[in-house]
Write a protein that holds these residues in place. Structure first.
Motif, PDB file in Angstrom:
ATOM      1  N   GLY C  95       0.825  -1.208   0.000  1.00 34.34           N
ATOM      2  CA  GLY C  95       0.000   0.000   0.000  1.00 34.34           C
ATOM      3  C   GLY C  95       0.860   1.259   0.000  1.00 34.34           C
ATOM      4  O   GLY C  95       0.588   2.200  -0.761  1.00 34.34           O
ATOM      5  N   LEU C  96       1.906   1.249   0.795  1.00 32.11           N
ATOM      6  CA  LEU C  96       2.822   2.404   0.833  1.00 32.11           C
ATOM      7  C   LEU C  96       3.463   2.642  -0.531  1.00 32.11           C
ATOM      8  O   LEU C  96       3.541   3.775  -1.005  1.00 32.11           O
ATOM      9  N   LYS C  97       3.911   1.549  -1.126  1.00 34.89           N
ATOM     10  CA  LYS C  97       4.542   1.642  -2.438  1.00 34.89           C
ATOM     11  C   LYS C  97       3.562   2.249  -3.452  1.00 34.89           C
ATOM     12  O   LYS C  97       3.927   3.110  -4.257  1.00 34.89           O
ATOM     13  N   LEU C  98       2.298   1.789  -3.365  1.00 34.45           N
ATOM     14  CA  LEU C  98       1.289   2.295  -4.296  1.00 34.45           C
ATOM     15  C   LEU C  98       1.016   3.771  -4.037  1.00 34.45           C
ATOM     16  O   LEU C  98       0.846   4.561  -4.973  1.00 34.45           O
ATOM     17  N   ILE C  99       0.979   4.149  -2.749  1.00 40.10           N
ATOM     18  CA  ILE C  99       0.769   5.565  -2.420  1.00 40.10           C
ATOM     19  C   ILE C  99       1.925   6.403  -2.972  1.00 40.10           C
ATOM     20  O   ILE C  99       1.713   7.452  -3.606  1.00 40.10           O
ATOM     21  N   ALA C 100       3.162   5.913  -2.760  1.00 40.03           N
ATOM     22  CA  ALA C 100       4.320   6.640  -3.266  1.00 40.03           C
ATOM     23  C   ALA C 100       4.250   6.766  -4.779  1.00 40.03           C
ATOM     24  O   ALA C 100       4.517   7.829  -5.342  1.00 40.03           O
ATOM     25  N   HIS C 101       3.847   5.675  -5.421  1.00 42.28           N
ATOM     26  CA  HIS C 101       3.742   5.703  -6.873  1.00 42.28           C
ATOM     27  C   HIS C 101       2.707   6.736  -7.325  1.00 42.28           C
ATOM     28  O   HIS C 101       2.927   7.491  -8.269  1.00 42.28           O
ATOM     29  N   TRP C 102       1.594   6.752  -6.613  1.00 44.48           N
ATOM     30  CA  TRP C 102       0.543   7.697  -6.981  1.00 44.48           C
ATOM     31  C   TRP C 102       1.042   9.135  -6.784  1.00 44.48           C
ATOM     32  O   TRP C 102       0.845   9.989  -7.641  1.00 44.48           O
ATOM     33  N   LEU C 103       1.706   9.377  -5.654  1.00 44.58           N
ATOM     34  CA  LEU C 103       2.173  10.738  -5.359  1.00 44.58           C
ATOM     35  C   LEU C 103       3.211  11.212  -6.364  1.00 44.58           C
ATOM     36  O   LEU C 103       3.128  12.341  -6.864  1.00 44.58           O
ATOM     37  N   PHE C 104       4.184  10.362  -6.678  1.00 43.14           N
ATOM     38  CA  PHE C 104       5.336  10.832  -7.442  1.00 43.14           C
ATOM     39  C   PHE C 104       5.214  10.572  -8.939  1.00 43.14           C
ATOM     40  O   PHE C 104       5.919  11.187  -9.723  1.00 43.14           O
ATOM     41  N   HIS C 105       4.371   9.619  -9.336  1.00 39.02           N
ATOM     42  CA  HIS C 105       4.257   9.329 -10.762  1.00 39.02           C
ATOM     43  C   HIS C 105       2.927   9.759 -11.349  1.00 39.02           C
ATOM     44  O   HIS C 105       2.871  10.259 -12.462  1.00 39.02           O
ATOM     45  N   VAL C 106       1.834   9.525 -10.614  1.00 41.22           N
ATOM     46  CA  VAL C 106       0.512   9.766 -11.192  1.00 41.22           C
ATOM     47  C   VAL C 106       0.102  11.227 -11.029  1.00 41.22           C
ATOM     48  O   VAL C 106      -0.416  11.841 -11.963  1.00 41.22           O
ATOM     49  N   LEU C 107       0.355  11.770  -9.853  1.00 35.70           N
ATOM     50  CA  LEU C 107      -0.053  13.151  -9.616  1.00 35.70           C
ATOM     51  C   LEU C 107       0.585  14.132 -10.608  1.00 35.70           C
ATOM     52  O   LEU C 107      -0.123  15.004 -11.138  1.00 35.70           O
ATOM     53  N   PRO C 108       1.884  14.029 -10.896  1.00 34.88           N
ATOM     54  CA  PRO C 108       2.472  14.938 -11.889  1.00 34.88           C
ATOM     55  C   PRO C 108       1.766  14.843 -13.238  1.00 34.88           C
ATOM     56  O   PRO C 108       1.571  15.858 -13.925  1.00 34.88           O
ATOM     57  N   LEU C 109       1.366  13.607 -13.571  1.00 36.24           N
ATOM     58  CA  LEU C 109       0.651  13.395 -14.837  1.00 36.24           C
ATOM     59  C   LEU C 109      -0.685  14.144 -14.834  1.00 36.24           C
ATOM     60  O   LEU C 109      -1.068  14.774 -15.827  1.00 36.24           O
ATOM     61  N   ILE C 110      -1.366  14.090 -13.693  1.00 38.25           N
ATOM     62  CA  ILE C 110      -2.661  14.781 -13.600  1.00 38.25           C
ATOM     63  C   ILE C 110      -2.458  16.294 -13.682  1.00 38.25           C
ATOM     64  O   ILE C 110      -3.253  17.005 -14.282  1.00 38.25           O
ATOM     65  N   LEU C 111      -1.358  16.747 -13.107  1.00 41.14           N
ATOM     66  CA  LEU C 111      -1.141  18.191 -13.055  1.00 41.14           C
ATOM     67  C   LEU C 111      -0.913  18.802 -14.431  1.00 41.14           C
ATOM     68  O   LEU C 111      -1.118  20.006 -14.606  1.00 41.14           O
ATOM     69  N   ILE C 112      -0.487  18.003 -15.419  1.00 36.42           N
ATOM     70  CA  ILE C 112      -0.347  18.620 -16.735  1.00 36.42           C
ATOM     71  C   ILE C 112      -1.576  18.455 -17.620  1.00 36.42           C
ATOM     72  O   ILE C 112      -1.615  18.966 -18.735  1.00 36.42           O
ATOM     73  N   THR C 113      -2.604  17.753 -17.121  1.00 29.82           N
ATOM     74  CA  THR C 113      -3.803  17.620 -17.959  1.00 29.82           C
ATOM     75  C   THR C 113      -4.468  18.965 -18.292  1.00 29.82           C
ATOM     76  O   THR C 113      -5.060  19.071 -19.359  1.00 29.82           O
ATOM     77  N   PRO C 114      -4.395  20.004 -17.422  1.00 33.49           N
ATOM     78  CA  PRO C 114      -4.967  21.288 -17.837  1.00 33.49           C
ATOM     79  C   PRO C 114      -4.358  21.809 -19.138  1.00 33.49           C
ATOM     80  O   PRO C 114      -5.090  22.366 -19.976  1.00 33.49           O
ATOM     81  N   ILE C 115      -3.061  21.572 -19.343  1.00 32.71           N
ATOM     82  CA  ILE C 115      -2.436  22.024 -20.591  1.00 32.71           C
ATOM     83  C   ILE C 115      -3.097  21.307 -21.761  1.00 32.71           C
ATOM     84  O   ILE C 115      -3.478  21.917 -22.761  1.00 32.71           O
ATOM     85  N   ALA C 116      -3.266  19.970 -21.601  1.00 31.48           N
ATOM     86  CA  ALA C 116      -3.934  19.199 -22.637  1.00 31.48           C
ATOM     87  C   ALA C 116      -5.352  19.707 -22.844  1.00 31.48           C
ATOM     88  O   ALA C 116      -5.840  19.789 -23.974  1.00 31.48           O
ATOM     89  N   GLY C 117      -6.022  20.082 -21.738  1.00 25.19           N
ATOM     90  CA  GLY C 117      -7.384  20.592 -21.836  1.00 25.19           C
ATOM     91  C   GLY C 117      -7.459  21.875 -22.631  1.00 25.19           C
ATOM     92  O   GLY C 117      -8.354  22.065 -23.464  1.00 25.19           O
ATOM     93  N   ILE C 118      -6.491  22.767 -22.416  1.00 26.05           N
ATOM     94  CA  ILE C 118      -6.467  24.026 -23.157  1.00 26.05           C
ATOM     95  C   ILE C 118      -6.212  23.759 -24.631  1.00 26.05           C
ATOM     96  O   ILE C 118      -6.843  24.350 -25.516  1.00 26.05           O
ATOM     97  N   MET C 119      -5.347  22.780 -24.912  1.00 20.19           N
ATOM     98  CA  MET C 119      -5.059  22.446 -26.314  1.00 20.19           C
ATOM     99  C   MET C 119      -6.312  21.961 -27.029  1.00 20.19           C
ATOM    100  O   MET C 119      -6.459  22.165 -28.237  1.00 20.19           O
ATOM    101  N   LEU C 120      -7.208  21.273 -26.309  1.00 19.73           N
ATOM    102  CA  LEU C 120      -8.425  20.752 -26.934  1.00 19.73           C
ATOM    103  C   LEU C 120      -9.622  21.652 -26.656  1.00 19.73           C
ATOM    104  O   LEU C 120     -10.770  21.224 -26.795  1.00 19.73           O
ATOM    105  N   SER C 121      -9.362  22.879 -26.237  1.00 23.56           N
ATOM    106  CA  SER C 121     -10.388  23.879 -25.909  1.00 23.56           C
ATOM    107  C   SER C 121     -11.545  23.307 -25.077  1.00 23.56           C
ATOM    108  O   SER C 121     -12.716  23.484 -25.392  1.00 23.56           O
ATOM    109  N   VAL C 122     -11.171  22.604 -24.011  1.00 27.37           N
ATOM    110  CA  VAL C 122     -12.176  22.118 -23.065  1.00 27.37           C
ATOM    111  C   VAL C 122     -12.593  23.289 -22.168  1.00 27.37           C
ATOM    112  O   VAL C 122     -11.731  23.996 -21.651  1.00 27.37           O
ATOM    113  N   PRO C 123     -13.906  23.523 -21.996  1.00 25.68           N
ATOM    114  CA  PRO C 123     -14.342  24.651 -21.170  1.00 25.68           C
ATOM    115  C   PRO C 123     -13.874  24.537 -19.719  1.00 25.68           C
ATOM    116  O   PRO C 123     -13.664  23.426 -19.210  1.00 25.68           O
ATOM    117  N   MET C 124     -13.714  25.703 -19.065  1.00 22.44           N
ATOM    118  CA  MET C 124     -13.074  25.754 -17.759  1.00 22.44           C
ATOM    119  C   MET C 124     -13.744  24.865 -16.710  1.00 22.44           C
ATOM    120  O   MET C 124     -13.068  24.129 -15.990  1.00 22.44           O
TER     121      MET C 124
END
Lengths: 58, 246, 224
Positions: C95-124
């Protein structure tokens, strides 16, 4: 209650207008059941032959 | 005494010998029932006034679809037996059922698609039942693929067991979510209206075929299990004796 | 310093040593998203309609890309074997390993989705809902793909098998998230669906590590 629903054997084979759908489906079903049976028999035979070969080698 | 009927399943030899006899009975019984039910459904059952003759596909489609779902549950029971009682035969059963399950799921998908063409005017719609059947096919594929990827049979069996148990917990969630998604998106026109109960002349042959297909599945699974048992027990004395006698 | 804290710090150090591991999935995500208008038409109305769904699918694929080898390096350098000898339940460490993975690998990925959203003109407001669904849903997805990775640990030529095996289990998550996005688009209440999605994640995060630890034990026990 149990009577043949078609005018003739030809009408049964034609099964208008859906014969093209019904017959291939049953054909495929037969193919799957037959194919699985055959595959089982072959697998069984292959296993026996493999064990026989191992026995001869010893 | 009371548990003997269960524990004897732990002996591959006992199973191999008995299963040969059961297989014979099941095979002939299934063949008789299937010929009877299919001919009855195809020739003697009355025509459906809405769908015409295309409805006769259900005499294949419905039993196969039932079986496809029941086999996953059967696989899960085998996984539990494997983990609780460490019974090798349960793993063999899991291996056989996965292949049969995939075959029956594929058959039910294809027969459903063919029935859909004259009924809905298209082979595929993203209907709830079709979609969850498709996902079931992927689940079976996953179990077969996982076993094929791991060399050691014991390890492969346990890995598949874990996958099957996780899958069976998720299966109802998947089913309900797909149904919910379907009511959200599907225009009602594509849904077949729920019809009043079938007359007996229609459902009796269906019942015959359902029983027939279940017994046919038992026949096929027993056959495949016997071959796998022989292969896995190839080093044991009873197999060597059996083969050299033959 | 507690064992748990040391584990998290180790994961963080590994990331800093090999930043490529988080950059590549992000790169992949933006690349896939920029293919969408090229493969379709650069019509901003159409793009804003399908944009959030496209980003969801692209994120899912990027996520699978980085969870495929979740336990591989720990398995090959013997860290997983060490876990068995710690005075902690294996499921807890997983569980710890999965939490670490989520924090350090998945969260950064989520944080750049707004850029992708702007590229596809997704409303705010849809973009906001997209972010929330991703944050709530990805723990469940991380757990399931971790299970796939653990199950295929022992086989050398499994490739993307772990992913293929787990994909069908993502169905409820994808459906619920899509439901949230559709409701966000027409401005209706998204809270009930978000709650369901959250419940799914919580249950998955509690139960799946147990299955993962069984799979890991199997691979370690099976090899000797």
């Amino acid at each position: 209650m149990l009577e043949f629903q078609f005018a003739s054997l030809a009408a049964f084979c034609e099964m208008a207008p859906h014969g093209v759908y019904v017959w291939p489906t049953y054909g495929l079903g037969l193919l799957v059941l037959g194919g699985l049976t055959l595959a089982n028999v072959r697998q069984h035979r292959r296993a026996i032959r493999m064990i026989q070969r191992n026995l001869e080698r010893e | 005494m009371g548990w003997r009927w269960f524990h004897q399943w732990g002996s591959p030899r006992w199973f191999y010998e008995r299963a040969g006899r059961w297989q014979l009975v099941c095979g002939w019984l299934a063949l008789t029932l299937l010929i009877m039910g299919s001919l009855w459904g195809l020739a003697l059952a009355p025509v459906d006034y809405q769908q015409g003759n295309s409805y006769r596909i259900i005499y294949l489609h419905v039993p196969v679809a039932f079986l496809a779902q029941a086999l996953y549950a059967a696989m899960a029971v085998c996984a539990v037996v494997l983990f609780v009682w460490k019974m090798k035969l349960a793993d063999v059963a899991m291996q056989s059922i996965a292949v049969m399950g995939l075959a029956f799921t594929a058959l039910s998908l294809i027969s459903g698609a063919v029935w859909g063409k004259p009924t809905w005017g298209t082979y595929w719609v993203w209907d709830a039942r079709l979609t969850s059947m498709l996902i079931l096919a992927f689940l079976y594929l996953g179990v077969i693929g996982l076993r094929a990827a791991i060399q050691d049979p014991d390890q492969a069996g346990k890995a598949c067991g874990i996958l099957v148990l996780v899958g069976v917990v998720n299966l109802p969630i998947i089913k309900y979510s797909v149904e919910w998604w379907n009511t959200l998106h599907q225009p009602a026109s594509l849904k077949l209206t729920e019809k009043p109960a079938m007359p007996a002349s229609m459902w009796i042959p269906l019942l015959v075929n359902i029983v027939g297909y279940y017994i046919a599945a038992v026949y096929l699974i027993l056959g495949s299990m016997r071959a796998i048992v022989l292969e896995r027990e190839r080093r044991s004395a009873w197999v060597r004796e059996l083969v050299s006698r033959a | 310093m507690s064992l748990e804290r040391r584990m998290l710090i180790r994961e963080l150090k590994l990331i800093i040593a090999r930043p490529g591991d988080i950059i590549k999935p992000m790169w992949f995500l933006v690349l896939v998203v920029s293919m969408v208008p090229l493969a379709l038409v650069p019509d901003s109305d159409l793009l804003s309609d399908i944009g959030s769904a496209m980003i969801w699918v692209a994120t899912l694929l990027a996520l699978l890309l980085n969870t495929e080898h979740l336990f591989q390096s720990d398995f090959s350098d013997g860290v997983l074997e060490q876990w068995l000898f710690l005075n902690r339940p294996l499921a807890w460490l997983v569980g710890l390993k999965l939490i670490a993975h989520w924090l350090f690998h998945v969260l950064p990925l989520i944080l750049i989705t707004p850029i992708a959203g702007i590229m596809l003109s997704v409303p705010m407001e849809v973009l906001l809902a997209l972010l929330v669904t991703l944050v709530i849903a990805t723990p469940a997805l991380t757990c399931f793909s971790g299970l796939g990775a653990a199950l295929t640990l022992g086989s050398s030529r499994s490739g993307i098998l772990g992913v293929l095996v787990m994909m069908p289990l993502f169905v409820p998550v994808v459906i619920l998230a899509a439901g949230v996005l559709i409701r966000a688009m027409d401005g209706s209440d998204t809270l009930p669906l978000l709650a369901l999605l959250g419940a799914f994640s919580v249950v998955a995060a509690t139960l799946v590590p147990i299955a993962v630890s069984a799979a890991i034990r199997l691979n370690i026990g099976g090899s000797n």
